[in-house]
Design a protein around this motif. Structure first.
Motif, short mmCIF file in Angstrom:
data_model
loop_
_atom_site.label_atom_id
_atom_site.label_comp_id
_atom_site.label_asym_id
_atom_site.label_seq_id
_atom_site.Cartn_x
_atom_site.Cartn_y
_atom_site.Cartn_z
N ARG A 70 0.82 -1.22 0.00
CA ARG A 70 0.00 0.00 0.00
C ARG A 70 0.85 1.27 0.00
O ARG A 70 0.63 2.17 -0.81
CB ARG A 70 -0.97 0.00 1.18
N PHE A 71 1.82 1.36 0.90
CA PHE A 71 2.70 2.52 0.88
C PHE A 71 3.52 2.54 -0.41
O PHE A 71 3.79 3.60 -0.97
CB PHE A 71 3.64 2.54 2.09
N PHE A 138 8.85 7.88 5.07
CA PHE A 138 8.52 8.41 6.40
C PHE A 138 7.50 9.55 6.27
O PHE A 138 6.54 9.62 7.03
CB PHE A 138 9.80 8.89 7.08
N VAL A 139 7.71 10.43 5.30
CA VAL A 139 6.78 11.55 5.08
C VAL A 139 5.40 11.02 4.72
O VAL A 139 4.39 11.46 5.28
CB VAL A 139 7.30 12.50 3.98
N VAL A 140 5.34 10.06 3.81
CA VAL A 140 4.05 9.48 3.40
C VAL A 140 3.40 8.79 4.60
O VAL A 140 2.19 8.94 4.83
CB VAL A 140 4.24 8.51 2.22
N ALA A 141 4.19 8.07 5.39
CA ALA A 141 3.63 7.39 6.56
C ALA A 141 3.11 8.40 7.57
O ALA A 141 2.00 8.23 8.11
CB ALA A 141 4.70 6.49 7.20
N GLY A 148 -5.32 9.35 10.01
CA GLY A 148 -5.94 8.23 10.71
C GLY A 148 -5.78 6.90 9.99
O GLY A 148 -6.47 5.94 10.34
N LEU A 149 -4.88 6.82 9.04
CA LEU A 149 -4.65 5.60 8.28
C LEU A 149 -3.46 4.83 8.83
O LEU A 149 -2.57 5.42 9.45
CB LEU A 149 -4.41 5.93 6.81
N ARG A 150 -3.45 3.53 8.61
CA ARG A 150 -2.34 2.65 8.96
C ARG A 150 -1.97 2.73 10.44
O ARG A 150 -0.80 2.75 10.82
CB ARG A 150 -1.13 2.91 8.07
N ARG A 151 -2.99 2.77 11.29
CA ARG A 151 -2.76 2.84 12.73
C ARG A 151 -1.94 1.67 13.24
O ARG A 151 -1.19 1.81 14.22
CB ARG A 151 -4.11 2.91 13.47
N GLU A 152 -2.07 0.50 12.61
CA GLU A 152 -1.31 -0.66 13.06
C GLU A 152 0.19 -0.45 12.86
O GLU A 152 0.99 -0.86 13.68
CB GLU A 152 -1.80 -1.93 12.34
#
Length: 159
Positions: A70-71, A138-141, A148-152
């Protein structure tokens, strides 16, 4: 931890101060685009235009997709957009192409080093060159986390 989480956690160790993270949200995209713009010459005609930036983008895209689909897809899209912008600027007068590329590059690094002054710590790439590829991820994350995405992933790297 997954390889994605290990890479983001290691990079995050150098970026604890929110002011530093904020400068990275501006500086890294500038540097990312600048590198692509500067590597958008020469343009080889092989039926379609091909540039050194496109070859680099292909390798970087594979790195990102292998870390996380996804990233990686987001990063591949960003790389493609940057390659399009780089191709457009490379067709311009040399002063315009070089001015944009060098201007973005230098300004982006100044912003980065201001951030590291807040942090009081040297940039991650001085210890691990791989962080030059992890920085844009890192910026995208960080932007995904703000949405609120990819909280895991966020939970795994911030223990």
């Amino acid at each position: 931890m997954t390889p994605l989480e290990r890479n983001l956690a290691a990079y995050g160790e150098y970026h604890q101060d929110r002011r530093n993270v904020a400068t990275h949200l501006v500086g890294i995209p500038m540097i990312f685009l600048a590198v692509v713009v500067l590597l958008s010459r020469p343009v080889w005609d092989v039926g379609l235009p091909l540039t050194p930036a496109m070859l680099l983008a292909l390798g970087a895209g594979l790195f990102y997709v292998r870390l996380d689909l996804r990233f990686g897809a987001v990063m591949a899209l960003l790389l493609a957009l940057c390659c399009g912008a780089g191709l457009e600027l490379s067709a311009r007068d040399t002063a315009i192409w070089l001015g944009w590329g060098a201007g973005l590059f230098l300004t982006g690094w100044v912003i980065q080093f201001i951030g590291h002054a807040f942090e009081g710590r040297k940039p991650a790439f001085l210890d691990d060159l791989r962080s030059l590829l992890v920085g844009p991820l890192f910026v995208v994350a960080e932007l995904a986390f703000l949405l609120g995405l990819r909280r895991e992933v966020q939970a795994a790297i911030r223990h």
